[in-house]
Motif scaffolding. Structure first.
Motif, short mmCIF file in Angstrom:
data_model
loop_
_atom_site.label_atom_id
_atom_site.label_comp_id
_atom_site.label_asym_id
_atom_site.label_seq_id
_atom_site.Cartn_x
_atom_site.Cartn_y
_atom_site.Cartn_z
N ASP B 167 0.72 -1.25 -0.09
CA ASP B 167 0.01 -0.05 -0.09
C ASP B 167 0.93 1.12 0.23
N LEU B 168 0.80 1.96 -1.19
CA LEU B 168 1.71 3.01 -1.35
C LEU B 168 1.41 4.11 -0.29
N ASN B 169 0.11 4.50 -0.11
CA ASN B 169 -0.17 5.39 0.86
C ASN B 169 0.50 4.94 2.26
N GLU B 170 0.36 3.78 2.71
CA GLU B 170 0.85 3.26 3.97
C GLU B 170 2.34 3.84 3.94
N ALA B 171 2.96 3.28 2.92
CA ALA B 171 4.53 3.53 2.64
C ALA B 171 4.79 4.98 2.78
N MET B 172 4.01 5.91 2.34
CA MET B 172 4.30 7.27 2.15
C MET B 172 4.26 7.92 3.77
N ARG B 173 3.13 7.28 4.22
CA ARG B 173 2.76 7.90 5.65
C ARG B 173 3.65 7.49 6.80
N LEU B 174 4.33 6.30 6.56
CA LEU B 174 5.25 5.63 7.94
C LEU B 174 6.56 5.74 7.41
N GLY B 175 7.01 5.61 6.35
CA GLY B 175 8.30 5.42 5.79
C GLY B 175 9.36 6.71 6.08
N ASP B 210 -1.06 7.67 -8.80
CA ASP B 210 -2.36 7.83 -7.95
C ASP B 210 -2.28 8.25 -6.59
N VAL B 211 -1.03 8.40 -6.05
CA VAL B 211 -0.99 8.83 -4.81
C VAL B 211 -1.37 10.13 -4.38
N ASP B 212 -2.07 10.24 -3.20
CA ASP B 212 -2.62 11.57 -2.78
C ASP B 212 -1.43 12.46 -2.35
N ARG B 213 -0.99 13.33 -3.07
CA ARG B 213 0.46 14.01 -2.79
C ARG B 213 -0.03 15.04 -1.68
N THR B 214 -1.04 15.18 -1.67
CA THR B 214 -1.38 16.42 -0.45
C THR B 214 -1.22 15.72 0.93
N ALA B 299 -2.70 18.59 2.87
CA ALA B 299 -4.24 18.33 2.86
C ALA B 299 -4.71 18.91 4.27
N ASP B 300 -3.76 19.07 4.98
CA ASP B 300 -4.29 19.69 6.58
C ASP B 300 -4.18 21.33 6.39
N ALA B 335 -2.09 22.91 -8.06
CA ALA B 335 -2.29 22.87 -9.40
C ALA B 335 -1.35 22.02 -10.12
N SER B 336 -0.05 22.23 -9.64
CA SER B 336 1.18 21.72 -10.12
C SER B 336 1.17 20.38 -10.04
N ILE B 337 0.46 19.96 -8.82
CA ILE B 337 0.26 18.47 -8.48
C ILE B 337 -0.71 17.85 -9.29
N SER B 338 -1.50 18.31 -9.69
CA SER B 338 -2.63 17.62 -10.71
C SER B 338 -2.07 17.74 -11.83
N GLU B 339 -0.99 18.60 -12.29
CA GLU B 339 -0.56 18.50 -13.74
C GLU B 339 0.33 17.46 -13.62
N THR B 340 1.06 17.10 -12.64
CA THR B 340 2.01 16.08 -12.70
C THR B 340 1.41 14.76 -12.94
N LEU B 341 0.12 14.72 -12.13
CA LEU B 341 -0.64 13.52 -12.21
C LEU B 341 -1.08 13.19 -13.65
#
Lengths: 293, 365
Positions: B167-175, B210-214, B299-300, B335-341
């Motif tokens: 789970d990439l989101n998990e990896a990003m959150r914890l790692g 498709d990682v939520d970069r925010t 995001a926060d 905006a730049s994040i969604s462009e990268t996406l």
């Protein structure tokens, strides 16, 4: 085949039976003293247990059987046990039933002592498993009465050959279900044992055997049931017990005695089966899974 | 943090780290001992003392109580019963299972079972913890809760944790550092931001598309230098000068030496103070200022940013002002994040509308 010069492919005769006979004779001659020792030891134990079971008045034993049923299972089962064993006594089958019970306890006990370690070994080693499996297939498919012949040849007439033939006949499910039970234990749980540095013997004792116990108990139940069916047949080589009455009912076409002895076997079977099943339910794994707040 | 799809070799890797599976080539060093080469007894010693493991499906002993399970590693280490149960109770308390020691695993929910698994590994007292898809079998909500707890525990215990996940989101959150695996090879190792912003190859790029970069990028990655800062001990004239120069209606007041954020001063208060002839601006500092920590996820940031008339102040652990996030910067980053996406997905159409939608969404929240 080519070594036999007189062999005619159109009229074949291969002396498998003679080889087997020679093999049994060889065993008998080579290990004669050992076999005699086994025979003497077993018959001493057998006599002692029969004496123990038949010494008290039958009513005392009926109460004991019922009490055991109550302790292990339920009061309903205790009532069944009391009624069942009282009926056996009332049919004049008490002594035969106790002899049969002794035969079953001893032979099933020996079968379990041999089959559970063998099952563990087969679960640990694929080589052993591959060797054991066809042997077990062979043992299970051979008509049970055939076991009586070599047993008779080596140990003579009596209860001992009956017991030993029973041990061989009853072992397979014990081995199979022990192996299955241990192989079925969740690999992750075994890995957990290894990952925390537990040595193999401890993993077997603390993880594999406890988790496999319900399956092993099912195997032991099978062993006991097979033993019971076999010790009846063992009457043909002179083993005592209910089987003798069944046999005499058969040979003299005496329906009454045949039915009474047969009913005694059925009651014993139900009692032992329920008792062992209840013991299996007392396994720690089963109890822990049933705990609710 | 090791991540990759199933079959990429994650489980094999983690099982070689404690010698559960034999290595066919290469070495595995733990404290200068090559565990790929040592004998069984020594290997068991290493596992008992230095390395513990948490399993995907918990791997608890069903016939033992929660406390006995938590004490399992200590039992193997040969610790006396009373002592090990005491330590197990402490470990259970750490994972929030105080008072559950007498229950059996079957009485626990999945999340609680894994807490027991975690307590068992913590009680072992080893420096290295291997976690094999430890949270993958849990419900999303429970998983998040467990992740938070792990982060909290780790901030106190500071162990070396090797965490396997798909789970990439998990990896990003914890790692702290993420290793992306494919076909038995590690294709990239780096921080979450490095993997996101600078993928080593197309595979990693697709993976992180498709990682939520925010929820990965933090305030510190988008913040700018604070322009309108005044010394909290300065006089009102100096503050007025700074604000006129920057043409701002307010300025952040920070400590002279420590650079700690003390509040904001507003133009009308400064002018009034100048007129009154005050020597210091201390009396007019408005301490009711919204600030965010530099590790706050994008995001926060939306809610505080929308409420704050000034750019958001970004502070560090000691409440020192390290930068600001003007609302426009936040929106531009989105905006730049969604462009990268969209680039990653190789979709040319719809980029602008998507960006606009995000902007509106950001402004509205």
């Amino acid at each position: 085949m080519s070594e036999s010069e007189s062999f005619d492919p159109m009229d074949p005769r291969i002396d498998v039976g003679e080889w087997a006979e020679n093999g049994v004779d060889w065993l008998d001659e080579t290990f004669g003293p050992v076999l005699d020792g086994i025979s003497d030891g077993l018959s001493t134990v057998y006599d002692a247990v029969v004496d123990l079971l038949t010494a008290p008045p039958f009513l005392v034993m009926v109460v004991l059987f019922a009490a055991l049923g109550w302790f292990v299972r339920s009061w309903q089962f205790a009532i069944f046990a009391a009624a069942g064993f009282y009926l056996i006594a009332a049919m004049d089958q008490w002594e035969g039933a106790m002899e049969t019970l002794t035969l079953v306890l001893l032979s099933a006990g020996m079968a379990v002592l041999l089959s559970v370690p063998l099952g563990v070994w087969a679960a640990k080693s694929s080589t052993v498993s591959q060797i054991v499996r066809p042997v077990l297939d062979f043992m299970q498919t051979l008509p049970p009465m055939v076991y009586l012949i070599p047993a008779l040849a080596m140990f003579g007439i009596g209860s001992v050959p009956g017991m030993l033939a029973t041990v061989v006949f009853a072992m397979p499910p014990g081995v199979r279900l022990t192996e299955l039970g241990i192989r079925q234990v969740d690999t992750e749980v075994v890995e957990a044992g290894q990952a925390f540095g537990s040595p193999p013997g401890r993993i077997l004792r603390q993880i594999q055997l406890p988790l496999a116990l319900p399956t092993i108990m099912a195997g032991i139940n099978q062993v006991i049931m097979l033993s019971l069916s076999m010790v009846v047949l063992a009457a043909m080589v002179g083993a005592a017990g209910l089987g003798l009455d069944v046999l005499s009912g058969l040979t003299t076409l005496d329906v009454a005695i045949g039915v009474e002895a047969g009913l005694g076997v059925v009651i014993l079977a139900i009692y032992l089966d329920r008792l062992v099943a209840a013991l299996a339910d007392r396994a720690p794994v089963v109890k822990a899974a049933k705990v609710r707040d | 943090m090791v991540m990759g799809l199933s079959g990429s070799g994650k489980s094999t890797l983690i099982r070689m780290l404690n010698g559960l599976w034999e290595t066919t080539a290469g070495d595995v060093y733990i404290d200068d001992v090559d565990i790929a080469k040592i004998g069984d007894a020594e290997l068991r010693e290493v596992r008992q003392q230095k390395i513990s493991m948490v399993f995907q499906h918990f791997a608890l002993l069903p016939h033992r109580t929660v406390a006995q399970n938590a004490a399992y590693a200590l039992n193997i280490q040969g610790m006396e019963k009373e002592e090990r149960l005491k330590k197990a109770e402490e470990a259970l308390e750490m994972v929030g299972l105080k008072g559950w020691g007498d229950k059996f695993p079957a009485q626990l929910s999945g999340g609680m079972k894994q807490r027991v698994g975690l307590a068992r590994a913590l009680a072992a007292g080893s420096d290295i913890m291997l976690m094999d898809e430890a949270f993958s079998a849990l419900d999303p909500l429970i998983r998040r809760e467990m992740q938070d707890q792990l982060i909290e525990l780790q901030s106190r215990l500071n162990k070396t944790i090797v965490f396997i996940t798909h789970d990439l989101n998990e990896a990003m959150r914890l790692g702290d550092r993420i290793a992306v695996m494919r076909d038995g090879r590690i294709v990239q190792i780096g921080t979450a931001e490095e993997v996101l912003n600078d993928p080593a190859n197309d595979y990693v790029a697709q993976f992180v598309a498709d990682v939520d970069r925010t929820r990965v990028l933090t305030a510190s990655s988008v913040m700018e230098t604070a322009q309108f800062v005044v010394n909290a001990e300065a006089g009102p004239r100096e503050a007025q000068h700074t604000m006129r120069e920057k043409q701002m209606a307010a300025a952040f007041a920070v400590g002279r030496r420590d650079n700690r954020l003390q509040g904001v001063v507003h133009d009308k208060d400064v002018v009034a103070a100048v007129n009154r002839g005050d020597q210091k601006i201390e009396g007019i500092i408005d301490t009711d200022v919204s600030s965010v920590h530099q590790d706050t996820y994008l995001a926060d940031l939306f809610a505080p940013s929308a409420e704050s008339p000034l750019p958001l102040a970004v502070v560090d652990d000691d409440h020192r002002l390290v930068g600001v996030v003007p609302r426009v910067t936040l929106l531009a980053a989105m905006a730049s994040i969604s462009e990268t996406l969209h680039e990653a997905e190789a979709a040319t159409a719809g980029t602008e509308t998507e960006a606009v939608t995000t902007e509106q969404g950001g402004a509205a929240s």
